[in-house]
Design an enzyme around this catalytic site. Sequence first.
Site, short mmCIF file in Angstrom:
data_model
loop_
_atom_site.label_atom_id
_atom_site.label_comp_id
_atom_site.label_asym_id
_atom_site.label_seq_id
_atom_site.Cartn_x
_atom_site.Cartn_y
_atom_site.Cartn_z
N SER A 39 0.68 -1.13 -0.11
CA SER A 39 0.16 0.09 0.06
C SER A 39 0.93 1.40 -0.07
O SER A 39 1.80 1.46 0.92
CB SER A 39 -0.95 0.04 1.34
OG SER A 39 -1.74 1.12 1.35
N HIS A 119 -6.49 1.13 11.74
CA HIS A 119 -7.02 1.51 10.24
C HIS A 119 -8.17 2.57 10.27
O HIS A 119 -8.15 3.46 9.13
CB HIS A 119 -7.32 0.26 9.60
CG HIS A 119 -7.64 0.54 7.95
ND1 HIS A 119 -8.72 0.86 7.36
CD2 HIS A 119 -6.66 0.43 7.19
CE1 HIS A 119 -8.41 1.12 6.21
NE2 HIS A 119 -7.23 0.87 6.06
N HIS A 143 -3.10 0.55 -3.54
CA HIS A 143 -3.09 -0.60 -2.87
C HIS A 143 -2.81 -1.80 -4.01
O HIS A 143 -3.54 -1.90 -5.02
CB HIS A 143 -4.33 -0.95 -2.06
CG HIS A 143 -4.69 0.15 -1.32
ND1 HIS A 143 -3.84 0.46 -0.32
CD2 HIS A 143 -5.90 1.02 -1.14
CE1 HIS A 143 -4.44 1.33 0.47
NE2 HIS A 143 -5.48 1.98 -0.15
#
Length: 170
Positions: A39, A119, A143
């Site tokens: 990512s 997150h 990502h």
Amino acid sequence: MPQGQTDRLEPTGEPVAETDPASGVITVRPPGNLCLIRSGQEWTETEGDERALYLGDVEPVLRAGMDFLRDDGLAVGCYANRYVRVTDETGAETDKSFGLSGWHSPADLEAWAESHPTHVAIFRAAMKYLSTLGPAANLRLYHEVTVIDAGRQEFRYLGCHDRTGLLRAV
């Protein structure tokens, strides 16, 4: 991932480590359907207030989440995580970074992304940044996710401490 529409891509087995007595090399074979994600962030084209907003409000929250996965990720299914700053050919840091992690399963990655406080904080900071700047935002995000079959992966270690990479999972 097209296969994920018809296959839950559940892990097959647990990580196994074997040590070669002659060389001392430890080979870790993860379960089938190991989930890998890279990512990335690139803020090369940001300037002024936008750069300050990313570096002051988003990146520290991202770093905290990456540190959590590195230090305590096993509890949520993350075998290993590294937050990497990209360097140029001279070793100088660029305005690019990425997190690279290996997960027990895609479901574990999804569960962390959907509801874990680390997150959720990353997502909120990113959404605040993007909603503030709208289409004028120059930050680039990506990502890359893959799920690897059993037998097509192994990780080798020599002289590493037991929390290096997938060693901490065995």
